[in-house]
Design a protein around this motif. Structure first.
Motif, PDB file in Angstrom:
ATOM      1  N   ARG A  73       0.826  -1.211   0.000  1.00 14.74           N
ATOM      2  CA  ARG A  73       0.000   0.000   0.000  1.00 14.74           C
ATOM      3  C   ARG A  73       0.860   1.260   0.000  1.00 14.74           C
ATOM      4  N   ASP A  74       2.005   1.180   0.688  1.00 15.24           N
ATOM      5  CA  ASP A  74       2.886   2.341   0.803  1.00 15.24           C
ATOM      6  C   ASP A  74       3.923   2.413  -0.308  1.00 15.24           C
ATOM      7  N   GLY A  75       3.893   1.448  -1.253  1.00 20.59           N
ATOM      8  CA  GLY A  75       4.755   1.558  -2.421  1.00 20.59           C
ATOM      9  C   GLY A  75       5.744   0.442  -2.634  1.00 20.59           C
ATOM     10  N   ALA A  76       5.870  -0.502  -1.707  1.00 18.70           N
ATOM     11  CA  ALA A  76       6.794  -1.616  -1.915  1.00 18.70           C
ATOM     12  C   ALA A  76       6.255  -2.558  -2.985  1.00 18.70           C
ATOM     13  N   GLU A  77       7.160  -3.215  -3.680  1.00 20.15           N
ATOM     14  CA  GLU A  77       6.771  -4.232  -4.665  1.00 20.15           C
ATOM     15  C   GLU A  77       6.914  -5.606  -4.015  1.00 20.15           C
ATOM     16  N   ILE A  78       5.826  -6.350  -3.937  1.00 14.98           N
ATOM     17  CA  ILE A  78       5.817  -7.659  -3.295  1.00 14.98           C
ATOM     18  C   ILE A  78       5.771  -8.734  -4.376  1.00 14.98           C
ATOM     19  N   MET A  79       6.785  -9.608  -4.395  1.00 13.79           N
ATOM     20  CA  MET A  79       6.870 -10.667  -5.397  1.00 13.79           C
ATOM     21  C   MET A  79       6.895 -12.019  -4.677  1.00 13.79           C
ATOM     22  N   ASP A  80       5.767 -12.724  -4.728  1.00 20.40           N
ATOM     23  CA  ASP A  80       5.758 -14.064  -4.154  1.00 20.40           C
ATOM     24  C   ASP A  80       5.924 -15.097  -5.267  1.00 20.40           C
ATOM     25  N   HIS A  81       6.082 -16.362  -4.873  1.00 19.08           N
ATOM     26  CA  HIS A  81       6.307 -17.455  -5.829  1.00 19.08           C
ATOM     27  C   HIS A  81       7.419 -17.096  -6.827  1.00 19.08           C
ATOM     28  N   THR A  82       8.507 -16.565  -6.293  1.00 22.70           N
ATOM     29  CA  THR A  82       9.629 -16.128  -7.114  1.00 22.70           C
ATOM     30  C   THR A  82      10.903 -16.775  -6.588  1.00 22.70           C
ATOM     31  N   THR A  83      11.553 -17.579  -7.412  1.00 17.24           N
ATOM     32  CA  THR A  83      12.767 -18.293  -7.016  1.00 17.24           C
ATOM     33  C   THR A  83      13.994 -17.466  -7.355  1.00 17.24           C
ATOM     34  N   ILE A  84      14.880 -17.323  -6.392  1.00 13.53           N
ATOM     35  CA  ILE A  84      16.147 -16.623  -6.624  1.00 13.53           C
ATOM     36  C   ILE A  84      17.187 -17.644  -7.067  1.00 13.53           C
ATOM     37  N   THR A  85      17.850 -17.352  -8.181  1.00 13.23           N
ATOM     38  CA  THR A  85      18.861 -18.273  -8.702  1.00 13.23           C
ATOM     39  C   THR A  85      20.278 -17.814  -8.397  1.00 13.23           C
ATOM     40  N   SER A  86      20.495 -16.519  -8.213  1.00 12.65           N
ATOM     41  CA  SER A  86      21.824 -16.042  -7.824  1.00 12.65           C
ATOM     42  C   SER A  86      21.739 -14.625  -7.284  1.00 12.65           C
ATOM     43  N   ILE A  87      22.700 -14.301  -6.413  1.00 15.28           N
ATOM     44  CA  ILE A  87      22.854 -12.947  -5.881  1.00 15.28           C
ATOM     45  C   ILE A  87      24.323 -12.580  -6.025  1.00 15.28           C
ATOM     46  N   GLN A  88      24.598 -11.485  -6.719  1.00 13.47           N
ATOM     47  CA  GLN A  88      25.969 -11.064  -6.960  1.00 13.47           C
ATOM     48  C   GLN A  88      26.152  -9.622  -6.500  1.00 13.47           C
ATOM     49  N   ARG A  89      27.330  -9.342  -5.957  1.00 15.88           N
ATOM     50  CA  ARG A  89      27.679  -7.970  -5.572  1.00 15.88           C
ATOM     51  C   ARG A  89      28.675  -7.430  -6.581  1.00 15.88           C
ATOM     52  N   THR A  90      28.315  -6.344  -7.235  1.00 14.30           N
ATOM     53  CA  THR A  90      29.230  -5.656  -8.135  1.00 14.30           C
ATOM     54  C   THR A  90      29.704  -4.369  -7.454  1.00 14.30           C
ATOM     55  N   GLU A  91      30.562  -3.626  -8.117  1.00 11.08           N
ATOM     56  CA  GLU A  91      31.011  -2.365  -7.536  1.00 11.08           C
ATOM     57  C   GLU A  91      29.855  -1.389  -7.378  1.00 11.08           C
ATOM     58  N   ALA A  92      28.874  -1.481  -8.252  1.00 10.36           N
ATOM     59  CA  ALA A  92      27.784  -0.506  -8.240  1.00 10.36           C
ATOM     60  C   ALA A  92      26.624  -0.911  -7.348  1.00 10.36           C
ATOM     61  N   CYS A  93      26.281  -2.227  -7.333  1.00  9.92           N
ATOM     62  CA  CYS A  93      25.065  -2.632  -6.639  1.00  9.92           C
ATOM     63  C   CYS A  93      25.013  -4.147  -6.523  1.00  9.92           C
ATOM     64  N   PHE A  94      23.914  -4.648  -5.982  1.00  8.22           N
ATOM     65  CA  PHE A  94      23.619  -6.080  -5.990  1.00  8.22           C
ATOM     66  C   PHE A  94      22.779  -6.406  -7.219  1.00  8.22           C
ATOM     67  N   THR A  95      23.062  -7.544  -7.819  1.00  5.62           N
ATOM     68  CA  THR A  95      22.251  -8.069  -8.915  1.00  5.62           C
ATOM     69  C   THR A  95      21.628  -9.379  -8.455  1.00  5.62           C
ATOM     70  N   VAL A  96      20.311  -9.444  -8.473  1.00  2.66           N
ATOM     71  CA  VAL A  96      19.578 -10.619  -8.009  1.00  2.66           C
ATOM     72  C   VAL A  96      18.835 -11.209  -9.198  1.00  2.66           C
ATOM     73  N   GLU A  97      19.216 -12.414  -9.577  1.00  3.67           N
ATOM     74  CA  GLU A  97      18.562 -13.101 -10.690  1.00  3.67           C
ATOM     75  C   GLU A  97      17.488 -14.031 -10.138  1.00  3.67           C
ATOM     76  N   THR A  98      16.306 -13.966 -10.736  1.00  3.25           N
ATOM     77  CA  THR A  98      15.170 -14.739 -10.250  1.00  3.25           C
ATOM     78  C   THR A  98      14.444 -15.408 -11.411  1.00  3.25           C
ATOM     79  N   SER A  99      13.453 -16.210 -11.055  1.00  6.87           N
ATOM     80  CA  SER A  99      12.627 -16.871 -12.063  1.00  6.87           C
ATOM     81  C   SER A  99      11.735 -15.892 -12.805  1.00  6.87           C
ATOM     82  N   LYS A 100      11.639 -14.667 -12.330  1.00  8.21           N
ATOM     83  CA  LYS A 100      10.797 -13.661 -12.974  1.00  8.21           C
ATOM     84  C   LYS A 100      11.582 -12.483 -13.538  1.00  8.21           C
ATOM     85  N   GLY A 101      12.903 -12.610 -13.520  1.00  4.16           N
ATOM     86  CA  GLY A 101      13.709 -11.533 -14.081  1.00  4.16           C
ATOM     87  C   GLY A 101      14.899 -11.196 -13.201  1.00  4.16           C
ATOM     88  N   THR A 102      15.676 -10.213 -13.648  1.00  4.24           N
ATOM     89  CA  THR A 102      16.869  -9.768 -12.945  1.00  4.24           C
ATOM     90  C   THR A 102      16.616  -8.390 -12.347  1.00  4.24           C
TER      91      THR A 102
END
Length: 366
Positions: free
Chosen positions: A157-186
């Motif tokens: 309601r306050d603006g967060a994006e809620i993603m359920d039934h979403t599988t995370i396949t990898s989490i990477q830390r780059t110099e700029a940010c975190f990249t999280v790859e999931t079954s629904k996108g990156t």
């Protein structure tokens, strides 16, 4: 996004809510249903007595938020400050309760000691063999089936994006940010908050942080509905596996404890074990003899993460800038949920937290 929160249990949902209230752009990612993991297996206990003393500031912070929950969330999560009673059946437990009561005073917790006479006068339905009890009047319970979805809905309601039934396949830390790859996108974010419960250990390990955590399942049950006569949450002051129960407004008795927790396999599915039910019911009847002829209508369990030293992992990563952890609550995290969410939101958005979190740092295992 500013923050990706991993895990849609009470910790993750509360963190998403409080982060959003602080102006952060938040995405919450959950592999199943919101609140359907360890949270929904919880008893719903909101208890401060018997906790590790340095945890009490966090428990106090959380209790204040439980008292505000309906106003904050716009819905009733059935929080009721009915009080928390812990019965005592032997002299060693009585001495332990008195030591804790004295030690807890500087930490802001005042417990009332009830003699056997006081206990039986105030609660005549409880077991006659109890020699005393402790009582914490401001504690109580809430409905674990409602709490996490309510926090997630309010965050959305306050603006967060809620993603359920979403599988995370990898989490990477780059110099700029975190990249999280999931079954629904990156997806990308400046910070990641690991609230993945028993699976939080693997996320920490991916960033070279080892946590000695095992998975276990509590043994829970509920009876047929009865006339509503029992107001406080009731437990036992015991060193191991003390039983506990409460009566919900609909009249059912929800109970647990009294027996060892079951082991959970790599698949993460916990099972209810019928063979331990007789021992649970023996202890339940010792606590409240009027329950002797009541029918049990359902049993269940759920996967919880237990850290070797009995304390959760809460705070910033010791190896990776922008990574934060809140997992491994060892079966006593429900009371702490709102406080942990609020404290992590403060830490992530300001770089500091007014509530001491150092005893729960993941760096203690470095």
């Amino acid at each position: 996004m500013d923050v990706i929160v991993i895990g849609g249990g009470l910790m993750g949902s509360a963190a998403a809510f409080f982060l959003t209230r602080r102006g952060a752009r938040v995405r919450l990612i959950e592999s199943g249903y919101i609140g359907a993991g360890a949270t929904v297996a919880s008893f719903g206990n909101i208890r401060r007595s018997g906790r590790y003393l340095p945890q009490l500031p966090l428990a106090h912070r959380s209790l204040a938020l439980w008292h505000q929950a309906e106003a904050l969330l716009g819905r009733d999560v059935e929080f009721r400050a009915t009080g928390h009673l812990r019965m005592i059946f032997d002299e060693a437990s009585l001495a332990d309760m008195r030591r804790f009561t004295q030690d807890a005073v500087p930490w802001g917790l005042a417990l009332e000691e009830l003699s056997a006479t006081d206990l039986h006068r105030r609660y005549p339905m409880l077991g006659p063999t109890a020699i005393g009890a402790s009582f914490s009047p401001n504690d109580g319970s809430a409905n674990p089936r409602l709490a996490a979805p309510a926090f997630a809905s309010a965050a959305s309601r306050d603006g967060a994006e809620i993603m359920d039934h979403t599988t995370i396949t990898s989490i990477q830390r780059t110099e700029a940010c975190f990249t999280v790859e999931t079954s629904k996108g990156t997806y990308h974010a400046e910070a990641v908050l690991n609230c993945a419960g028993a699976w939080g250990r693997q996320i920490a390990a991916d960033f070279r942080e080892t946590v000695p955590l095992t998975m276990h399942g509590p043994q829970m049950g509920v009876t047929e509905p009865l006339p509503h006569r029992i107001l406080p949450v009731i437990g036992v002051w015991a060193q191991h596996h003390g039983a506990y129960f409460r009566q919900v407004q609909r009249g059912n008795i929800v109970f647990g404890g009294g027996v060892p927790r079951s082991d959970v396999g790599p698949d993460g599915y916990a099972k209810a074990h019928f063979d331990v039910l007789p021992e649970q019911l023996r202890q339940l009847v010792q606590m409240c003899p009027t329950l002797r002829d009541v029918a049990v209508i359902r049993q269940w369990s759920g996967c919880e993460g237990y850290v070797a030293d009995g304390l959760p992992v809460v705070g910033a990563s010791g190896t990776t800038q922008g990574l934060f952890h809140a997992f491994g609550f060892c079966g006593h995290g429900f009371q702490l949920g709102p406080g942990v969410g609020d404290a992590m939101a403060e830490l992530i958005t300001t770089g500091a937290c007014e509530t001491p979190l150092e005893p729960f740092s993941i760096s203690r295992f470095a």
